[in-house]
Scaffold this active site. Structure first.
Site: not given
Length: 386
Positions: A23, A27, A185, A215
């Site tokens: 993971h 970017d 997102g 999360e």
């Protein structure tokens, strides 16, 4: 010095230990100097700092600020300089180089192709540039005496409506460097069920996918990712702790969802430092990874965003070693878990475990034993030689 203290790996051993990363966002892992260079080359004038050292500090402080707006702004800057073929190739190659230098032998790096189209690249051109960059980074790593294999995960943004298109793209490039699919997102308001068509398509194609879940939003996100969408892995999954009760006597009771995740050996892509930044955990000591490790969940250790978190795989393990007294055996356990959970064929995963990971940890243990005996591998001290 106690035997417990002497068995804890040093920073140098942690760096040299073979590691597996599942993971990590492309970017979110740029070198600050590369951001500055690319901004200059592409004419981007929005950076808050032009000095690489100061810019690196700005990224970390913005991510630590507690402000969602400032955190998201960090990615606006990195994506802004990743809009050309050359830029994508450079970032991908340096990613592979940096990970290899940190002891990572296998990595799955995710990125959203839809975020790199502002200067006219097609989705296909984005994927091909990143793939070429990863191959170049692997070659440079070999030239420097390091070994790494990098696979790409194509990510769809959960607030957008291109998930099926990106899933089809991942399937087209599955034999040329892309190993799976992801959605990322904001979880709240954008459940994975919005993209069921993409997940159903991938299942029909026998392809792999992970989902950012558990999360920020909690158990409903995890449940939907598994039961509605059929995720192979959970990106983060840290909130599974909400389905586990520990009473005053230390007795542990797992709820049905937590039991299902453990029983089915569903991999959890834990990112400790990132979780502290986003508020999913208050400290390393309070991070659920400690309890979940004791309960034998299928845990993996990851970086998430190396630039924003100022981290690396070695730093993540250093925090865990310091906090939970983890040994080389624990590190190997996390690493084998990750390799078992990778999105490459079984025989290739097994070869990595048996030919790279286990021998690498065995060598580190042997070195420790030699040091305890007062000698080093390859030397002899009479009856002390091993």
């Amino acid at each position: 010095m106690t035997s417990e203290t002497t068995t804890l790996p040093s920073s140098e051993q942690i760096r040299r230990a073979p590691k597996v990363l599942l993971h990590d966002h492309l970017d979110g892992g740029l070198r600050p100097g590369t951001v500055v260079d690319l901004a200059r080359e592409t004419g981007y004038d929005g950076l808050p700092e032009s000095d690489p050292d100061k810019l690196g500090i700005w990224f970390r402080e913005a991510a630590d600020s507690g402000s969602l707006e400032r955190y998201l702004e960090t990615f606006a800057h990195t994506c802004a300089v990743m809009q050309t073929r050359d830029a994508l190739m450079r970032v991908a190659a340096e990613c592979a180089e940096d990970l290899a230098a940190d002891g990572v032998v296998y990595a799955e790096i995710r990125y959203a192709p839809e975020q790199h189209l502002e200067k006219g690249l097609s989705l296909e051109e984005v994927v091909e540039a990143v793939n070429e960059g990863f191959r170049e980074g692997e070659r440079r790593a070999r030239a420097n005496g390091h070994r790494i294999r990098v696979g790409a995960l194509l990510t769809a943004m959960r607030h957008a409506a291109r998930a099926l298109e990106i899933a089809e793209l991942a399937n087209r490039y599955r034999d040329t460097g892309v190993v799976g699919f992801d959605i990322a997102g904001a979880e709240a308001g954008y459940p994975p069920t919005r993209h069921l068509d993409a997940f159903e398509y991938l299942k029909r194609e026998n392809n792999h996918f992970t989902i950012h879940a558990g999360e920020a939003f909690g158990l409903p996100s995890i449940w939907q990712a598994l039961q509605w969408c059929g995720a192979d892995r959970l990106g983060h999954g840290v909130r599974i702790i909400d389905d586990i009760e520990v009473d005053d006597d230390g007795a542990v009771t797992l709820g049905r969802l937590a039991s299902y995740v453990r029983d089915k050996r569903i991999p959890l892509e834990m990112c400790p430092t990132s979780n502290l930044q986003t508020g999913a955990a208050s400290s390393y000591a309070e991070h659920p990874i400690g309890l979940l490790r004791r309960l034998q969940f299928r845990l993996t250790v990851n970086t998430d965003n190396r630039l924003m978190s100022g981290t690396s795989m070695s730093r993540e393990f250093e925090h865990l070693v310091k906090t939970f007294r983890y040994t080389l055996d624990d590190m190997q356990w996390f690493t084998v878990n990750a390799m078992k959970s990778a999105f490459i064929p079984f025989d290739e995963r097994l070869a990595m475990i048996n030919d790279v990971i286990k021998p690498g940890y065995a060598e580190l243990r042997a070195e420790w034993l030699f040091r305890q005996a007062g000698t080093t591998p390859g030397t002899s001290r009479g009856s002390d030689a091993v």
